[in-house]
Design a protein around this motif. Sequence first.
Motif, PDB file in Angstrom:
ATOM      1  N   GLY B   6      25.734  42.285  44.828  1.00 35.24           N
ATOM      2  CA  GLY B   6      26.726  43.277  44.441  1.00 35.24           C
ATOM      3  C   GLY B   6      26.678  44.535  45.281  1.00 35.24           C
ATOM      4  O   GLY B   6      26.946  45.611  44.772  1.00 35.24           O
ATOM      5  N   GLN B   7      26.313  44.373  46.539  1.00 36.22           N
ATOM      6  CA  GLN B   7      26.162  45.575  47.342  1.00 36.22           C
ATOM      7  C   GLN B   7      27.244  45.744  48.394  1.00 36.22           C
ATOM      8  O   GLN B   7      27.150  46.638  49.229  1.00 36.22           O
ATOM      9  CB  GLN B   7      24.796  45.557  48.008  1.00 36.22           C
ATOM     10  N   GLN B  92      42.024  34.949  41.568  1.00 33.66           N
ATOM     11  CA  GLN B  92      42.849  35.083  40.365  1.00 33.66           C
ATOM     12  C   GLN B  92      43.096  33.732  39.706  1.00 33.66           C
ATOM     13  O   GLN B  92      42.988  33.597  38.475  1.00 33.66           O
ATOM     14  CB  GLN B  92      44.182  35.743  40.746  1.00 33.66           C
ATOM     15  N   ALA B  93      43.392  32.717  40.534  1.00 33.98           N
ATOM     16  CA  ALA B  93      43.687  31.384  39.988  1.00 33.98           C
ATOM     17  C   ALA B  93      42.462  30.794  39.287  1.00 33.98           C
ATOM     18  O   ALA B  93      42.590  29.955  38.394  1.00 33.98           O
ATOM     19  CB  ALA B  93      44.157  30.466  41.107  1.00 33.98           C
ATOM     20  N   GLU B 108      35.351  41.528  50.720  1.00 33.33           N
ATOM     21  CA  GLU B 108      36.486  41.286  49.823  1.00 33.33           C
ATOM     22  C   GLU B 108      36.291  40.063  48.917  1.00 33.33           C
ATOM     23  O   GLU B 108      36.935  39.965  47.880  1.00 33.33           O
ATOM     24  CB  GLU B 108      37.788  41.170  50.608  1.00 33.33           C
ATOM     25  N   TYR B 109      35.425  39.109  49.305  1.00 38.10           N
ATOM     26  CA  TYR B 109      35.173  37.980  48.384  1.00 38.10           C
ATOM     27  C   TYR B 109      34.600  38.526  47.082  1.00 38.10           C
ATOM     28  O   TYR B 109      35.021  38.159  45.984  1.00 38.10           O
ATOM     29  CB  TYR B 109      34.170  36.976  48.968  1.00 38.10           C
ATOM     30  N   GLU B 110      33.606  39.399  47.249  1.00 41.36           N
ATOM     31  CA  GLU B 110      32.934  39.939  46.061  1.00 41.36           C
ATOM     32  C   GLU B 110      33.882  40.809  45.245  1.00 41.36           C
ATOM     33  O   GLU B 110      33.932  40.703  44.011  1.00 41.36           O
ATOM     34  CB  GLU B 110      31.707  40.759  46.487  1.00 41.36           C
ATOM     35  N   ARG B 111      34.672  41.638  45.930  1.00 41.68           N
ATOM     36  CA  ARG B 111      35.583  42.535  45.206  1.00 41.68           C
ATOM     37  C   ARG B 111      36.617  41.718  44.433  1.00 41.68           C
ATOM     38  O   ARG B 111      36.865  41.966  43.243  1.00 41.68           O
ATOM     39  CB  ARG B 111      36.273  43.484  46.184  1.00 41.68           C
ATOM     40  N   ALA B 112      37.217  40.720  45.109  1.00 40.79           N
ATOM     41  CA  ALA B 112      38.252  39.907  44.459  1.00 40.79           C
ATOM     42  C   ALA B 112      37.667  39.175  43.248  1.00 40.79           C
ATOM     43  O   ALA B 112      38.255  39.155  42.164  1.00 40.79           O
ATOM     44  CB  ALA B 112      38.845  38.921  45.461  1.00 40.79           C
ATOM     45  N   CYS B 113      36.492  38.571  43.439  1.00 44.96           N
ATOM     46  CA  CYS B 113      35.866  37.827  42.333  1.00 44.96           C
ATOM     47  C   CYS B 113      35.513  38.760  41.179  1.00 44.96           C
ATOM     48  O   CYS B 113      35.673  38.397  40.010  1.00 44.96           O
ATOM     49  CB  CYS B 113      34.617  37.101  42.823  1.00 44.96           C
ATOM     50  N   SER B 114      35.053  39.958  41.489  1.00 42.47           N
ATOM     51  CA  SER B 114      34.695  40.904  40.427  1.00 42.47           C
ATOM     52  C   SER B 114      35.929  41.309  39.629  1.00 42.47           C
ATOM     53  O   SER B 114      35.889  41.393  38.395  1.00 42.47           O
ATOM     54  CB  SER B 114      34.066  42.171  41.018  1.00 42.47           C
ATOM     55  N   LEU B 115      37.039  41.563  40.341  1.00 40.40           N
ATOM     56  CA  LEU B 115      38.263  42.001  39.644  1.00 40.40           C
ATOM     57  C   LEU B 115      38.768  40.935  38.684  1.00 40.40           C
ATOM     58  O   LEU B 115      39.405  41.242  37.682  1.00 40.40           O
ATOM     59  CB  LEU B 115      39.367  42.329  40.654  1.00 40.40           C
ATOM     60  N   PHE B 116      38.483  39.653  39.024  1.00 42.83           N
ATOM     61  CA  PHE B 116      38.954  38.582  38.153  1.00 42.83           C
ATOM     62  C   PHE B 116      37.802  37.955  37.361  1.00 42.83           C
ATOM     63  O   PHE B 116      37.810  36.765  37.059  1.00 42.83           O
ATOM     64  CB  PHE B 116      39.759  37.555  38.962  1.00 42.83           C
TER      65      PHE B 116
END
Lengths: 351, 351
Positions: B6-7, B92-93, B108-116
């Motif tokens: 998460g860094q 998201q999917a 961005e993989y981590e950010r996208a996964c965290s948001l969803f």
Amino acid sequence: MSVKQGQSKFLHGDDAYRYPGKITANFSSNVWPGGMQPALQSVLQQSVTSVTTYPPVDGERVRDRLAEKLGVKCENVVVTNGATEAIYLIAQAFSGHKSTILMPAFSEYERACSLFDHQLEFKRYSEFQTFIRLPDSIYWICNPNNPTGSIIDPSQLLLSATMNPNSFFVIDEAYESLVTHDCSILTWTAKVKNIIVIRSLTKSYVVPGVRVGYLSASKEVAQRINRYKQPWSVNSLALSVIDYSLDNQPFTPNELECYIAEAGKLCRAINQIEGFESRIGEAGFFLIKTSFSSAKIKQYLIDNHGILVRDASSFGGIDGQFIRVANQRAADNEKLIAALKMISKSFEYVN
Amino acid sequence: MSVKQGQSKFLHGDDAYRYPGKITANFSSNVWPGGMQPALQSVLQQSVTSVTTYPPVDGERVRDRLAEKLGVKCENVVVTNGATEAIYLIAQAFSGHKSTILMPAFSEYERACSLFDHQLEFKRYSEFQTFIRLPDSIYWICNPNNPTGSIIDPSQLLLSATMNPNSFFVIDEAYESLVTHDCSILTWTAKVKNIIVIRSLTKSYVVPGVRVGYLSASKEVAQRINRYKQPWSVNSLALSVIDYSLDNQPFTPNELECYIAEAGKLCRAINQIEGFESRIGEAGFFLIKTSFSSAKIKQYLIDNHGILVRDASSFGGIDGQFIRVANQRAADNEKLIAALKMISKSFEYVN
């Protein structure tokens, strides 16, 4: 016009690309019919040389100039990949909330809210009351409204926002520049915490292919929305369009007056044709109620007259007998009137 | 190189726009250093005249041509607003799923996964084993990897996907065109249900400002992803770039061989400088481990040499002593080597 729930069909206008070589008069898109300004075209052609580097992650420099011009702070503004990204970001930032859509409405409000698990309600646009205490909700209001061209007075919206501090008011002003008087409440977004305004440059600068819009909201709401924003979602040419718009009006007040007057003429002419009933809006486009099926009329006009109109049945909240047209050049308007007269006389072609 | 969870700092490379007029050699972006092809520039300038109409909602016509060229069906392909939109749509999917990111990785993989709301795990890229039964998860694998340039053999990835049918393998091939041998498993997406491949045209066609990418997946997964796609997210110029790419290679195989050879030379030269340790990847960019703070080195190089490098501390999974550089023209490479030698001799400037 009855309000139907969850009936937006997620189909869209300006689908001229589906009929290559066939369309000679396009009434289906409500962008400014004067075309793109030559100076903007030059700016965009210049911009092509700058696409070899990444645009700023959040469009920073342009966003800050835009905020200044709008009279808000840069912390209020989020630039977006068309108004569509703004709609989805708002729905995502308020995921799971209760939302109320004023109908008929652009189908993407409903789609975005559904994807982010909003509890959806629908209300008639024409019955929206601004001087009462409303149930807590996010109210999605297009002003002027698409597809009707109706307007709610901005001071009334402001009153609603003030009287209902636990609700949010998402005001889609994608068409505000196509109205002859000021109907915007954008500057209030910096002061009133529950107003979010969406804007698009697509309609007035005639750049639907570039994808450029923005939203303005309180610092807190903008921060909440930015949590979900994808980096670089706004391309370099879109940023150039914003930059250009800050120094160049899309049209003169006189050009706009003429446009609205011509729309009124078109509307009245259509209203005199048997089987068609139209009521003018304030933004140069309007709905026509027909005695026939909107899908069939659309197809008939394409096949026999090279005319494209918008089948309005894809807007939630109205039935399958409405088409939407936007005012075009005089010669095209004549063509549409003649074609509708022909349908009126021999409606067995389409009924 | 230890894996930290998460860094990812969600900062990005090619931030030259932050230092206007200062940068004369930009090593921070890993796009093809040969610049945009003049023929593509002409195509884009032509495309500017077509932005006055809406692009197809899902880029239909271009998507279908692209699918044919890729050897998959149009139902497999989703065109996206840069590879970034593809990453977010996949996250998201599969909202709420377990995801495992191979580190170091694009933040961005981590950010996208965290948001969803994914349950996130992290694994070292170098320790990923392909011939074993893995815990069920969505595996995010950049191949070749950014920022290291490491590659996992495509047949090994395919083996993993087959051995782990309850897992999904998101393979980000944004850099596959910058490798001299075929490392893609894209064609398998039409046959193997748990592989999703992301591609970008940004790097090879030098168009980061246009925002153009796509993904290919099984029909079922593509349908699932399309449920979340915003209409018109891909602009008209982006569609023109895809169209152009179908008939025009970004560079010759010989040009690519030279580029990779030059990257190797640059890497070896840097490796000989005291205080810097570099290991060549396979895609023309690589990490440099320094004895100094990466943030300070970056600033020093900007201020004193007009050189921009990528502070790699924003990639999750590595510490604050790495910078990433991508091979540039010989003269620029010499400039970087000279500057790093200067740092090495007088490191009090930056330490």
